[in-house]
Motif scaffolding. Structure first.
Motif, mmCIF file in Angstrom:
data_model
loop_
_atom_site.group_PDB
_atom_site.id
_atom_site.type_symbol
_atom_site.label_atom_id
_atom_site.label_comp_id
_atom_site.label_asym_id
_atom_site.label_seq_id
_atom_site.Cartn_x
_atom_site.Cartn_y
_atom_site.Cartn_z
ATOM 1 N N VAL A 1 0.860 -1.175 0.000
ATOM 2 C CA VAL A 1 0.000 0.000 0.000
ATOM 3 C C VAL A 1 0.896 1.224 0.000
ATOM 4 O O VAL A 1 1.895 1.260 0.722
ATOM 5 N N VAL A 2 0.556 2.204 -0.838
ATOM 6 C CA VAL A 2 1.309 3.453 -0.896
ATOM 7 C C VAL A 2 0.331 4.605 -0.767
ATOM 8 O O VAL A 2 -0.662 4.676 -1.490
ATOM 9 N N GLU A 3 0.606 5.504 0.176
ATOM 10 C CA GLU A 3 -0.216 6.702 0.373
ATOM 11 C C GLU A 3 0.525 7.883 -0.234
ATOM 12 O O GLU A 3 1.721 8.067 0.002
ATOM 13 N N PHE A 4 -0.187 8.680 -1.020
ATOM 14 C CA PHE A 4 0.441 9.829 -1.669
ATOM 15 C C PHE A 4 -0.540 10.980 -1.822
ATOM 16 O O PHE A 4 -1.752 10.806 -1.704
ATOM 17 N N VAL A 5 0.023 12.155 -2.077
ATOM 18 C CA VAL A 5 -0.761 13.331 -2.441
ATOM 19 C C VAL A 5 -0.185 13.850 -3.754
ATOM 20 O O VAL A 5 1.017 14.109 -3.851
ATOM 21 N N ALA A 6 -1.038 13.966 -4.758
ATOM 22 C CA ALA A 6 -0.646 14.530 -6.053
ATOM 23 C C ALA A 6 -1.383 15.861 -6.215
ATOM 24 O O ALA A 6 -2.591 15.933 -5.991
ATOM 25 N N ARG A 7 -0.628 16.889 -6.565
ATOM 26 C CA ARG A 7 -1.227 18.210 -6.781
ATOM 27 C C ARG A 7 -1.364 18.444 -8.281
ATOM 28 O O ARG A 7 -0.502 18.058 -9.062
ATOM 29 N N PHE A 8 -2.472 19.088 -8.658
ATOM 30 C CA PHE A 8 -2.708 19.366 -10.066
ATOM 31 C C PHE A 8 -3.645 20.561 -10.222
ATOM 32 O O PHE A 8 -4.269 20.992 -9.262
ATOM 33 N N LYS A 9 -3.694 21.073 -11.432
ATOM 34 C CA LYS A 9 -4.659 22.110 -11.789
ATOM 35 C C LYS A 9 -5.540 21.546 -12.886
ATOM 36 O O LYS A 9 -5.048 20.909 -13.812
ATOM 37 N N ILE A 10 -6.817 21.781 -12.748
ATOM 38 C CA ILE A 10 -7.754 21.395 -13.792
ATOM 39 C C ILE A 10 -8.549 22.640 -14.160
ATOM 40 O O ILE A 10 -9.122 23.293 -13.283
ATOM 41 N N ASN A 11 -8.478 22.992 -15.430
ATOM 42 C CA ASN A 11 -9.091 24.223 -15.921
ATOM 43 C C ASN A 11 -8.668 25.430 -15.078
ATOM 44 O O ASN A 11 -9.475 26.296 -14.757
ATOM 45 N N GLY A 12 -7.389 25.438 -14.682
ATOM 46 C CA GLY A 12 -6.827 26.559 -13.943
ATOM 47 C C GLY A 12 -7.062 26.547 -12.441
ATOM 48 O O GLY A 12 -6.543 27.395 -11.731
ATOM 49 N N ARG A 13 -7.817 25.595 -11.917
ATOM 50 C CA ARG A 13 -8.103 25.530 -10.474
ATOM 51 C C ARG A 13 -7.242 24.471 -9.807
ATOM 52 O O ARG A 13 -7.210 23.321 -10.235
ATOM 53 N N ALA A 14 -6.566 24.864 -8.730
ATOM 54 C CA ALA A 14 -5.686 23.945 -8.001
ATOM 55 C C ALA A 14 -6.508 22.892 -7.264
ATOM 56 O O ALA A 14 -7.535 23.199 -6.664
ATOM 57 N N GLN A 15 -6.024 21.660 -7.323
ATOM 58 C CA GLN A 15 -6.675 20.525 -6.662
ATOM 59 C C GLN A 15 -5.590 19.650 -6.051
ATOM 60 O O GLN A 15 -4.415 19.778 -6.383
ATOM 61 N N ARG A 16 -5.995 18.733 -5.199
ATOM 62 C CA ARG A 16 -5.074 17.726 -4.688
ATOM 63 C C ARG A 16 -5.799 16.395 -4.615
ATOM 64 O O ARG A 16 -6.984 16.329 -4.314
ATOM 65 N N LEU A 17 -5.071 15.348 -4.943
ATOM 66 C CA LEU A 17 -5.579 13.987 -4.890
ATOM 67 C C LEU A 17 -4.802 13.271 -3.797
ATOM 68 O O LEU A 17 -3.596 13.093 -3.905
#
Length: 145
Positions: A102-118
């Motif tokens: 099991v691996v826990e992670f946080v990926a940051r991204f922008k979708i249509n210019g809005r910052a998000q995190r997974l």
């Protein structure tokens, strides 16, 4: 006058360079040795829009049959932080299954210019692939609150 760097860019997953990090896994010249290495290479494949690699590393029992990427989606990956790899915590546990991780992670991204995190806790399994060599596969994930 600004000076452009001639040093190779780092790997999208945070490693020193694509050629010495995720590149060999994605181009098929090496097999990721751990679930974390596979997870990092899958993040890099998302950055590269490399759907064939993502599908090839997805376990057959949970692999999507529909496309997982869209050219219309304005998605920009910004960074990856590995929170933990479960096997590191369980290394001394007698009942730990060496073919599951099991691996826990946080990926940051922008979708249509809005910052998000997974934030995901991903499950991986290691089993023989088409060539017979054991390799890691992404199975599924959950999203902690």
């Amino acid at each position: 006058m600004s000076k452009k760097s001639t040093a190779p860019a780092g790997c999208p997953c945070g490693g020193p360079s694509l050629a010495t990090c995720c590149g060999p896994y994605i181009d098929g010249t090496a097999i990721p040795p751990s679930a974390e290495a596979l997870m990092r290479s899958r993040y890099t494949a998302y950055v590269q829009h490399n759907e064939p690699y993502l599908l090839a590393t997805w376990h057959a029992s949970t692999r999507p049959t529909e496309p997982i990427m869209s050219d219309d989606e304005k998605l920009q990956w910004l960074g990856l932080e590995v929170k933990s790899a479960l096997r590191l915590r369980q290394r001394k546990a007698d009942d730990a299954d060496p073919d599951r991780d099991v691996v826990e992670f946080v990926a940051r991204f922008k979708i249509n210019g809005r910052a998000q995190r997974l934030h995901e806790v991903s499950n991986f399994v290691r089993e023989p692939a088409a060539g017979g060599d054991p390799r890691w596969f992404y199975v599924d994930g959950s999203f902690p609150e």
